[in-house]
Design an enzyme around this catalytic site. Structure first.
Site, short mmCIF file in Angstrom:
data_model
loop_
_atom_site.label_atom_id
_atom_site.label_comp_id
_atom_site.label_asym_id
_atom_site.label_seq_id
_atom_site.Cartn_x
_atom_site.Cartn_y
_atom_site.Cartn_z
N LYS A 34 44.49 57.53 -49.68
CA LYS A 34 45.11 58.25 -48.55
C LYS A 34 44.22 59.41 -48.12
O LYS A 34 43.26 59.76 -48.82
CB LYS A 34 46.49 58.76 -48.97
CG LYS A 34 46.44 59.76 -50.12
CD LYS A 34 47.80 60.06 -50.70
CE LYS A 34 47.68 61.01 -51.87
NZ LYS A 34 48.93 61.18 -52.61
N ARG A 129 61.36 65.23 -53.75
CA ARG A 129 60.67 65.06 -52.48
C ARG A 129 61.14 63.73 -51.91
O ARG A 129 62.05 63.68 -51.12
CB ARG A 129 59.15 65.07 -52.74
CG ARG A 129 58.34 65.90 -51.81
CD ARG A 129 56.90 66.03 -52.29
NE ARG A 129 56.33 64.78 -52.79
CZ ARG A 129 55.07 64.61 -53.15
NH1 ARG A 129 54.22 65.63 -53.07
NH2 ARG A 129 54.62 63.47 -53.58
N TYR A 252 30.59 89.70 -43.38
CA TYR A 252 31.77 90.36 -42.80
C TYR A 252 32.47 91.25 -43.81
O TYR A 252 32.71 90.84 -44.95
CB TYR A 252 32.76 89.30 -42.31
CG TYR A 252 32.35 88.62 -41.03
CD1 TYR A 252 32.22 89.34 -39.85
CD2 TYR A 252 32.08 87.26 -41.01
CE1 TYR A 252 31.84 88.70 -38.67
CE2 TYR A 252 31.71 86.62 -39.84
CZ TYR A 252 31.59 87.35 -38.68
OH TYR A 252 31.22 86.73 -37.53
N MET A 300 32.11 81.40 -40.72
CA MET A 300 32.46 80.10 -40.13
C MET A 300 31.37 79.05 -40.36
O MET A 300 31.65 77.91 -40.72
CB MET A 300 32.74 80.26 -38.64
CG MET A 300 33.21 78.98 -37.97
SD MET A 300 33.49 79.18 -36.21
CE MET A 300 35.05 80.01 -36.19
C1 LIG Z 1 48.56 60.88 -54.00
C2 LIG Z 1 49.44 60.11 -54.90
C3 LIG Z 1 48.94 59.61 -56.13
C4 LIG Z 1 47.58 59.94 -56.66
O1 LIG Z 1 47.62 61.23 -57.27
P1 LIG Z 1 46.34 61.81 -58.03
O2 LIG Z 1 46.84 63.08 -58.62
O3 LIG Z 1 45.31 62.07 -56.98
O4 LIG Z 1 45.91 60.82 -59.02
C5 LIG Z 1 49.78 58.79 -56.87
N1 LIG Z 1 51.03 58.49 -56.44
C6 LIG Z 1 51.54 58.96 -55.28
C7 LIG Z 1 52.92 58.61 -54.88
C8 LIG Z 1 50.76 59.80 -54.49
O5 LIG Z 1 51.28 60.28 -53.35
#
Ligand SMILES: *Cc1c(COP(=O)(O)O)cnc(C)c1O
Length: 358
Positions: A34, A129, A252, A300
């Site tokens: 993702k 969640r 800065y 930046m």
């Molecule tokens: C992003 C995610 C993972 C992977 O998590 P990592 O800590 O990067 O290994 C696994 N399961 C779900 C549901 C996720 O959203």
């Protein structure tokens, strides 16, 4: 051309996947790619991780990109369907979906899909969640089992504290207890921290993310100490050198003030490239292969590095912001964040080179 570049190494992906398999030898490995492959590029990540048993992404767009690029592994949509229209595309593209709330079941029941879809039923074990309450599992499974649009069912959860002192015991027990009556379904519980710390929760399919990119999910360990290799190197060059005197400030707000005469290198990399603005003085930076440190506030498009101990270094020398010499986990710690955030934030303006270097 501005000298900054992100280099993505496919060999590191393969190595890290093998490490995940060593930690979880009895499980299938779903590679979580993702967020544009945690900032590495969706297709580069998929290419490097094509030995994985499955992929996981967030959006149907990402999944369809993978299909168009020819990847035929199972692909799971981690937040499931957002609309009935998506269900059609998902079914045609042989995607699997998470089902985490009642509306998604209603949606599946109302449709007539070209092909039934594999479903991952998400159970809330305390993250609060996504996911059904454990007590709802019976009725959820009943509804899905009788839905012609649903193919194989897997039970899943996601732990809130796998990387914390609290660990997963309470949540894992809750999960085991709630699925006890449904022992025939395969389960998927483990993110990277769970893969590393809790073999008892590996189950049928682990969902590996950050480990595959070579970074550590655990605050007290760096990626390399876990046997992982960084899949990304962020590098640039020195574009200017300043000789400064005691009492002179740098950048800065003069957040850094020299105590003695110093040589300061100016690096073509700033927060608009994704380098964290909150990185503190002393954050490690490698210059021509030698470790030095950040001095002054990141701006930046530039940041400043101490060259006082590196008299031979100057304009044109290579600087590694993170990669083999400086673990991204170290930079993240110095910026009070986690490597996930830094990797995902590498900006679109940074040119990416994909290599395959054993
Ligand atoms: C992003 C995610 C993972 C992977 O998590 P990592 O800590 O990067 O290994 C696994 N399961 C779900 C549901 C996720 O959203």
């Amino acid at each position: 051309m501005r000298p900054i570049q992100a280099t993505i190494n496919l060999a590191a992906f393969r190595h890290n996947l093998a490490v995940v398999r060593q930690y979880a030898p009895h499980s299938q490995v779903m590679a979580v790619i993702k967020a544009n492959g945690y900032g590495h590029g969706l297709l580069a990540a998929a290419q490097g991780l094509q030995g994985a048993d499955a992929f996981a992404v967030l959006s149907i767009d990402e999944a369809l990109q993978l299909r168009h690029a020819g990847f035929q592994q199972p692909i799971l949509l981690l937040e499931g369907l957002f609309s009935a229209e998506e269900a059609m595309h998902a079914s045609l593209a042989d995607l699997s979906v998470v089902v985490h709330q009642t509306e998604q079941i209603t949606c599946l029941q109302a449709l007539s899909l070209p092909k039934p879809m594999p479903v991952y039923v998400k159970i809330n074990t305390g993250m609060n969640r996504l996911g059904f309450a454990p007590s709802a599992l019976g009725s959820v499974l009943q509804a899905l089992e009788s839905c012609p649009n649903v193919a194989d069912i897997t039970l899943m959860t996601h732990f809130a504290n796998a990387d914390q002192a609290a660990g997963i015991d309470t949540a894992h027990q809750l999960f085991r207890h709630s699925v006890a009556d449904y022992a025939d379904y395969p389960c998927s519980l483990a993110n990277s921290a769970t893969i590393l710390r809790f073999p008892q929760a590996h189950a049928a399919i682990v969902r590996a993310g950050i480990m595959l990119y070579g970074s550590s999910p655990l605050a007290d360990q760096l990626g390399p100490s876990l046997g992982l290799r960084p899949a990304m190197t962020l590098q640039s060059r020195i574009i200017a050198v300043q000789q400064i005197h005691p009492g002179d400030g740098v950048g800065y707000g003069h957040q850094f003030v020299a105590q003695q005469a110093m040589r300061i290198g100016v690096v073509a990399c700033g927060y608009a490239d994704g380098y964290p603005r909150h990185a503190k003085n002393g954050t490690p930076i490698a210059v021509a292969g030698q470790i030095s440190q950040l001095v002054g506030r990141v701006s930046m498009d530039m940041l400043t590095v101490d060259l006082s101990a590196l008299p031979d270094c100057g304009v044109g020398d290579r600087v590694e912001l993170w990669g083999d010499q400086v673990a991204v986990d170290e930079v993240a710690a110095m910026a009070d964040t986690i490597a996930y955030e830094l990797l995902c934030a590498v900006a679109a303006r940074v040119p990416v080179e994909v290599v395959d270097r054993g």
